[in-house]
Motif scaffolding. Sequence first.
Motif, PDB file in Angstrom:
ATOM      1  N   GLU A   1       0.822  -1.212   0.000  1.00 48.53           N
ATOM      2  CA  GLU A   1       0.000   0.000   0.000  1.00 48.53           C
ATOM      3  C   GLU A   1       0.854   1.259   0.000  1.00 48.53           C
ATOM      4  O   GLU A   1       0.582   2.205  -0.733  1.00 48.53           O
ATOM      5  N   ALA A   2       1.893   1.276   0.840  1.00 49.79           N
ATOM      6  CA  ALA A   2       2.737   2.461   0.934  1.00 49.79           C
ATOM      7  C   ALA A   2       3.456   2.731  -0.387  1.00 49.79           C
ATOM      8  O   ALA A   2       3.526   3.873  -0.866  1.00 49.79           O
ATOM      9  N   ILE A   3       3.993   1.675  -0.995  1.00 45.97           N
ATOM     10  CA  ILE A   3       4.739   1.847  -2.242  1.00 45.97           C
ATOM     11  C   ILE A   3       3.824   2.266  -3.379  1.00 45.97           C
ATOM     12  O   ILE A   3       4.145   3.167  -4.174  1.00 45.97           O
ATOM     13  N   GLU A   4       2.643   1.642  -3.466  1.00 47.04           N
ATOM     14  CA  GLU A   4       1.727   2.002  -4.552  1.00 47.04           C
ATOM     15  C   GLU A   4       1.070   3.365  -4.321  1.00 47.04           C
ATOM     16  O   GLU A   4       0.716   4.053  -5.284  1.00 47.04           O
TER      17      GLU A   4
ATOM     18  N   HIS B   1       3.648   5.627  -5.738  1.00 45.62           N
ATOM     19  CA  HIS B   1       3.614   5.605  -7.202  1.00 45.62           C
ATOM     20  C   HIS B   1       2.420   6.394  -7.734  1.00 45.62           C
ATOM     21  O   HIS B   1       2.536   7.121  -8.737  1.00 45.62           O
ATOM     22  N   SER B   2       1.270   6.272  -7.081  1.00 37.25           N
ATOM     23  CA  SER B   2       0.052   6.917  -7.573  1.00 37.25           C
ATOM     24  C   SER B   2       0.032   8.420  -7.336  1.00 37.25           C
ATOM     25  O   SER B   2      -0.507   9.179  -8.144  1.00 37.25           O
TER      26      SER B   2
ATOM     27  N   GLU C   1       0.475   5.102 -12.044  1.00 42.06           N
ATOM     28  CA  GLU C   1      -0.434   4.125 -11.454  1.00 42.06           C
ATOM     29  C   GLU C   1       0.011   2.693 -11.768  1.00 42.06           C
ATOM     30  O   GLU C   1       0.111   2.293 -12.931  1.00 42.06           O
ATOM     31  N   ASP C   2       0.290   1.942 -10.719  1.00 42.65           N
ATOM     32  CA  ASP C   2       0.621   0.510 -10.813  1.00 42.65           C
ATOM     33  C   ASP C   2       1.662   0.222 -11.899  1.00 42.65           C
ATOM     34  O   ASP C   2       1.421  -0.546 -12.836  1.00 42.65           O
ATOM     35  N   PRO C   3       2.867   0.813 -11.805  1.00 41.29           N
ATOM     36  CA  PRO C   3       3.844   0.689 -12.887  1.00 41.29           C
ATOM     37  C   PRO C   3       4.409  -0.717 -13.066  1.00 41.29           C
ATOM     38  O   PRO C   3       4.916  -1.039 -14.140  1.00 41.29           O
ATOM     39  N   PHE C   4       4.336  -1.569 -12.032  1.00 42.44           N
ATOM     40  CA  PHE C   4       4.914  -2.900 -12.145  1.00 42.44           C
ATOM     41  C   PHE C   4       3.894  -4.026 -12.016  1.00 42.44           C
ATOM     42  O   PHE C   4       4.261  -5.195 -12.039  1.00 42.44           O
ATOM     43  N   GLY C   5       2.626  -3.698 -11.833  1.00 36.45           N
ATOM     44  CA  GLY C   5       1.603  -4.727 -11.799  1.00 36.45           C
ATOM     45  C   GLY C   5       1.261  -5.264 -10.427  1.00 36.45           C
ATOM     46  O   GLY C   5       0.624  -6.319 -10.324  1.00 36.45           O
ATOM     47  N   ARG C   6       1.640  -4.551  -9.356  1.00 36.22           N
ATOM     48  CA  ARG C   6       1.265  -5.021  -8.025  1.00 36.22           C
ATOM     49  C   ARG C   6      -0.259  -5.062  -7.862  1.00 36.22           C
ATOM     50  O   ARG C   6      -0.807  -6.033  -7.354  1.00 36.22           O
ATOM     51  N   ARG C   7      -0.914  -4.000  -8.268  1.00 34.68           N
ATOM     52  CA  ARG C   7      -2.376  -3.960  -8.135  1.00 34.68           C
ATOM     53  C   ARG C   7      -3.031  -4.993  -9.058  1.00 34.68           C
ATOM     54  O   ARG C   7      -4.074  -5.567  -8.732  1.00 34.68           O
ATOM     55  N   TYR C   8      -2.417  -5.225 -10.201  1.00 33.31           N
ATOM     56  CA  TYR C   8      -2.960  -6.217 -11.139  1.00 33.31           C
ATOM     57  C   TYR C   8      -2.984  -7.599 -10.490  1.00 33.31           C
ATOM     58  O   TYR C   8      -3.961  -8.344 -10.627  1.00 33.31           O
ATOM     59  N   TYR C   9      -1.926  -7.952  -9.774  1.00 35.07           N
ATOM     60  CA  TYR C   9      -1.847  -9.260  -9.126  1.00 35.07           C
ATOM     61  C   TYR C   9      -2.496  -9.274  -7.739  1.00 35.07           C
ATOM     62  O   TYR C   9      -2.810 -10.333  -7.206  1.00 35.07           O
TER      63      TYR C   9
END
Length: 405
Positions: free
Chosen positions: A162-165, A168-169, A175-183
Amino acid sequence: MPKKVILLFAVIFTTSLFAQKQDSLSIKNGIENPSLLSTHHFGIFNSRLNTNFKLKPSKHKTLSFNYTSGNSFHPFVESYFPKDPEVRKQLSQVIWYQRRFNFIDQETTPADYMRIVIDAVIKEFRARFDIPINEQQEFAIALRSYLITKGKYPFSVFTSDEAIEWFHSHVAGGEDPFGRRYYGLNQVNFEYLDRNGNTLKLNNNDFFVGGIEFSHYYYPKLSINESRNIYVNFGSHLGINASKFNPSLDLGISANAIKHLPLKNQYQLDIGLGINILRKNLITFSDDAIDLGNNPYLGTFEGNIEVTKFTKKNNYNALGINFQMQTRYNKKEEAGYYHLRGKWQEINGGWHHGVRTLYDLLSTWSLVYTYGRSNYKLSLFMKQDLEVNNAPDFQTGIHLKVPVF
């Protein structure tokens, strides 16, 4: 938190009550860094080496405890390493993301195969005991252990997904540059199949002892110590890796130099440069040990600049910037012909990092604050990878050191 870790905290704070005060003119001995080793998903299974920026052996035996937390994220990626020299040559002439290789079987299209997915907040607990031998030699023994977690609040405030995303946001990265939210956030997905068919798999709250390390340091007395305030030390290192994934023995050497500059108004400046090399898995105690990189050597270069301000009571506050660069885990030439497969269309970027970073030099910077007194030293640090390749992404830690006996 494991009971062993809680017990270790209790021992440290108990011994600090009986600590002896140092009787030297200054309580500071060069740059006494915390352990700034990354929580790399391969590195945690080998010893690796901390840089020693001390000017001389400590006056007393010292006990230290280091806790660090790092967020590692690599989406699922597969890799093929063709064995046919002609196929390798053809692939090497094409940029890596446009290479085509259709594996059929080992007779028709012989190739090694590897796959990896890493999603976890890795926490390291390191205890170390330093024993001065004489005015020029010192011995140290360290025990390291690891906890695999989802990284939820309140135990991973800065290194959680949460802190890292959020950063990023709202600050940088998009927004979600590496796909954390996607997974999905706050998950543990830690699985690696090596090219020999062995599997390394860890789950949430898995705890294991990484190993025990022995170090000997020699601080030669040189004329430049007094004339130019330049100090050097040399180290020899032996590591025994205790995890079931990599029961083995490592051997290493290190060399470090420190420039000490006393300044006006109770300030001082210390500049350190260090280099070390580790022969990992010199002896392996199991045929089923995981292949954690086919480069047998890990080398590290490190630089550190630290400014210190002493108080009227001879305590101090120090702020340091540390730069670290480590060699590759895998042999560089393989990157010239490997074939990678992953969800590159679904993920904004970095879908290939789980394999690619094994062929890159890993570089990081750290910001370290230390408050020192005669009976303890407390350091706080944060660490960021310069390549932004999530190996790990962001790392924080705390270090406590007390003289004993």
